[in-house]
Scaffold this active site. Structure first.
Site, PDB file in Angstrom:
ATOM      1  N   ASN A   1       0.849  -1.199   0.000  1.00  0.00           N
ATOM      2  CA  ASN A   1       0.000   0.000   0.000  1.00  0.00           C
ATOM      3  C   ASN A   1       0.885   1.249   0.000  1.00  0.00           C
ATOM      4  O   ASN A   1       1.647   1.473   0.943  1.00  0.00           O
ATOM      5  CB  ASN A   1      -0.901  -0.039   1.245  1.00  0.00           C
ATOM      6  CG  ASN A   1      -1.880   1.122   1.297  1.00  0.00           C
ATOM      7  OD1 ASN A   1      -1.884   1.979   0.409  1.00  0.00           O
ATOM      8  ND2 ASN A   1      -2.698   1.159   2.336  1.00  0.00           N
ATOM      9  N   PHE A   2       0.776   2.053  -1.060  1.00  0.00           N
ATOM     10  CA  PHE A   2       1.616   3.250  -1.174  1.00  0.00           C
ATOM     11  C   PHE A   2       1.094   4.405  -0.313  1.00  0.00           C
ATOM     12  O   PHE A   2       1.771   5.412  -0.151  1.00  0.00           O
ATOM     13  CB  PHE A   2       1.688   3.704  -2.636  1.00  0.00           C
ATOM     14  CG  PHE A   2       2.499   2.807  -3.549  1.00  0.00           C
ATOM     15  CD1 PHE A   2       2.974   1.576  -3.115  1.00  0.00           C
ATOM     16  CD2 PHE A   2       2.803   3.198  -4.850  1.00  0.00           C
ATOM     17  CE1 PHE A   2       3.729   0.752  -3.958  1.00  0.00           C
ATOM     18  CE2 PHE A   2       3.560   2.398  -5.702  1.00  0.00           C
ATOM     19  CZ  PHE A   2       4.013   1.173  -5.259  1.00  0.00           C
ATOM     20  N   LYS A   3      -0.151   4.274   0.183  1.00  0.00           N
ATOM     21  CA  LYS A   3      -0.794   5.345   0.971  1.00  0.00           C
ATOM     22  C   LYS A   3      -0.576   6.687   0.270  1.00  0.00           C
ATOM     23  O   LYS A   3      -0.693   6.781  -0.953  1.00  0.00           O
ATOM     24  CB  LYS A   3      -0.266   5.325   2.408  1.00  0.00           C
ATOM     25  CG  LYS A   3      -0.547   3.991   3.102  1.00  0.00           C
ATOM     26  CD  LYS A   3      -0.486   4.061   4.596  1.00  0.00           C
ATOM     27  CE  LYS A   3      -0.925   2.731   5.196  1.00  0.00           C
ATOM     28  NZ  LYS A   3      -0.955   2.703   6.639  1.00  0.00           N
TER      29      LYS A   3
ATOM     30  N   ALA B   1       2.784  -1.455   4.287  1.00  0.00           N
ATOM     31  CA  ALA B   1       3.046  -0.108   3.761  1.00  0.00           C
ATOM     32  C   ALA B   1       4.432   0.370   4.197  1.00  0.00           C
ATOM     33  O   ALA B   1       5.418   0.161   3.486  1.00  0.00           O
ATOM     34  CB  ALA B   1       1.954   0.854   4.221  1.00  0.00           C
ATOM     35  N   SER B   2       4.524   0.960   5.395  1.00  0.00           N
ATOM     36  CA  SER B   2       5.763   1.648   5.784  1.00  0.00           C
ATOM     37  C   SER B   2       6.992   0.740   5.793  1.00  0.00           C
ATOM     38  O   SER B   2       8.092   1.197   5.490  1.00  0.00           O
ATOM     39  CB  SER B   2       5.587   2.320   7.146  1.00  0.00           C
ATOM     40  OG  SER B   2       5.169   1.383   8.109  1.00  0.00           O
TER      41      SER B   2
ATOM     42  N   GLU C   1      -6.123  -5.889  10.082  1.00  0.00           N
ATOM     43  CA  GLU C   1      -5.050  -4.974  10.503  1.00  0.00           C
ATOM     44  C   GLU C   1      -5.450  -4.264  11.791  1.00  0.00           C
ATOM     45  O   GLU C   1      -6.231  -3.305  11.740  1.00  0.00           O
ATOM     46  CB  GLU C   1      -4.832  -3.882   9.449  1.00  0.00           C
ATOM     47  CG  GLU C   1      -4.466  -4.348   8.075  1.00  0.00           C
ATOM     48  CD  GLU C   1      -3.897  -3.212   7.225  1.00  0.00           C
ATOM     49  OE1 GLU C   1      -2.822  -3.410   6.669  1.00  0.00           O
ATOM     50  OE2 GLU C   1      -4.507  -2.136   7.147  1.00  0.00           O
TER      51      GLU C   1
ATOM     52  N   GLY D   1       2.456  -3.258  10.768  1.00  0.00           N
ATOM     53  CA  GLY D   1       3.776  -3.420  11.386  1.00  0.00           C
ATOM     54  C   GLY D   1       4.675  -4.453  10.730  1.00  0.00           C
ATOM     55  O   GLY D   1       5.771  -4.734  11.226  1.00  0.00           O
TER      56      GLY D   1
ATOM     57  N   HIS E   1     -10.276   0.575   4.240  1.00  0.00           N
ATOM     58  CA  HIS E   1      -8.985   0.666   4.927  1.00  0.00           C
ATOM     59  C   HIS E   1      -9.165   1.468   6.204  1.00  0.00           C
ATOM     60  O   HIS E   1     -10.023   2.360   6.280  1.00  0.00           O
ATOM     61  CB  HIS E   1      -7.924   1.318   4.025  1.00  0.00           C
ATOM     62  CG  HIS E   1      -6.550   1.233   4.626  1.00  0.00           C
ATOM     63  ND1 HIS E   1      -6.092   2.151   5.525  1.00  0.00           N
ATOM     64  CD2 HIS E   1      -5.574   0.306   4.490  1.00  0.00           C
ATOM     65  CE1 HIS E   1      -4.870   1.799   5.918  1.00  0.00           C
ATOM     66  NE2 HIS E   1      -4.532   0.682   5.301  1.00  0.00           N
TER      67      HIS E   1
ATOM     68  N   ILE F   1      -0.651  -0.271  13.105  1.00  0.00           N
ATOM     69  CA  ILE F   1      -0.332   0.266  11.772  1.00  0.00           C
ATOM     70  C   ILE F   1       0.761   1.333  11.870  1.00  0.00           C
ATOM     71  O   ILE F   1       0.664   2.250  12.695  1.00  0.00           O
ATOM     72  CB  ILE F   1      -1.601   0.831  11.086  1.00  0.00           C
ATOM     73  CG1 ILE F   1      -2.560  -0.312  10.745  1.00  0.00           C
ATOM     74  CG2 ILE F   1      -1.244   1.627   9.830  1.00  0.00           C
ATOM     75  CD1 ILE F   1      -3.876   0.126  10.108  1.00  0.00           C
TER      76      ILE F   1
HETATM   77  O1  G3P Z   1      -2.492  -0.995   4.347  1.00  0.00           O
HETATM   78  C1  G3P Z   1      -1.396  -1.458   5.068  1.00  0.00           C
HETATM   79  C2  G3P Z   1      -1.175  -0.669   6.266  1.00  0.00           C
HETATM   80  O2  G3P Z   1      -2.266  -0.107   6.878  1.00  0.00           O
HETATM   81  C3  G3P Z   1      -0.206  -1.278   7.218  1.00  0.00           C
HETATM   82  O3  G3P Z   1       0.673  -0.244   7.425  1.00  0.00           O
HETATM   83  O4  G3P Z   1       2.837   0.762   7.705  1.00  0.00           O
HETATM   84  O5  G3P Z   1       2.018  -0.886   9.368  1.00  0.00           O
HETATM   85  O6  G3P Z   1       2.697  -1.653   7.090  1.00  0.00           O
HETATM   86  P1  G3P Z   1       2.147  -0.532   7.925  1.00  0.00           P
END
Ligand code: G3P
Length: 230
Positions: A12-14, A205-206, A144, A184, A96, A149
């Site tokens: 997810n590139f957000k 994402a991150s 999630e 995470g 989301h 997150i």
């Molecule tokens: O959509 C994926 C996201 O919400 C998870 O974020 O940064 O914890 O991988 P992250």
């Protein structure tokens, strides 16, 4: 035709700067390289305006971050499912954590996605909501826990019971729904743990977008999947 196969790594590139405009394309090309090199399916979820250029240049699945359950007509500022499809996306996130919907709207969005042949990936925050979402028959559910997150604390290690509980509840209601987990996820080990808990992939994402070397991290994720499958 771009193939979506399990297990999958969905990135997810957000609205991260590192994943916007030119950077979005670069990231998608890295994802394609990892996919070509390992055979593991890596999908990307850029912002709407980047979908067409990315889908036109890479041969991996591209998803939208959201769709609105609207038809053609007078809906200024909304995201029409048909537009997302024409831009080249194969699927879409729905609900989301950063773009929450009411249950009735989730149902309507899944229905519209089905009408235009977009794969629905419904995001959920816990086991009960995952069970409710399963009744709406999306193709995938990604659980999630919102508090994890963006923290780098992986759901697959910090809250394994949410993942196993979701897999169990979803499969009981609708065995054909694919379960992913996210929040995470930052290392190959986190991905392997997610697969061992019964999921068929991760939504991340991150851990990738913010990494110093996103290619290296995606490769590590894909190799972890191959290892756990052996
Ligand atoms: O959509 C994926 C996201 O919400 C998870 O974020 O940064 O914890 O991988 P992250």
């Amino acid at each position: 035709m771009v193939k979506v196969k399990m297990p999958i790594i969905l990135v997810n590139f957000k609205t991260y700067a590192e994943a916007t405009g030119e950077n979005a394309l670069k990231l998608a090309e890295m994802a394609e390289k990892v996919s070509d090199e390992t055979g593991v399916c890596v999908g990307v979820i850029p912002q709407y305006v980047d979908i067409a250029i990315i889908a036109g240049k890479v041969n991996i699945p591209v998803f939208a971050q959201h769709i609105d359950p609207i038809p053609y007509g007078s809906f200024t500022g909304h995201v029409l499912p048909e537009s997302v499809k024409y831009a080249g996306a194969v699927g879409t996130l729905i609900n989301h954590s950063e773009r929450r919907l009411k249950l009735a709207d989730i149902d309507a969005a899944i229905t519209r996605a089905r009408e235009v042949k977009l794969i629905s990936v419904v995001c959920t925050n816990n086991t009960l909501v995952s069970a409710s979402a399963a009744a709406l028959k999306p193709e995938m559910i990604a659980v999630e826990p919102p508090e994890l997150i963006g923290t780098g604390v992986p759901v697959s290690k910090a809250r394994p019971e949410v993942v196993t509980g979701t897999v169990e509840a979803v499969k009981k209601i609708n065995p054909s729904v694919t379960v992913l987990c996210g929040a995470g996820i930052s290392s190959g080990d986190d991905v392997a743990a997610a697969i061992r808990l019964g999921t068929e992939g991760v939504l991340v994402a991150s851990g990738i977008v913010k990494a110093r070397d996103p290619y290296k991290v995606m490769l590590e994720f894909a190799e972890a999947i191959l290892k756990v499958q052996r």
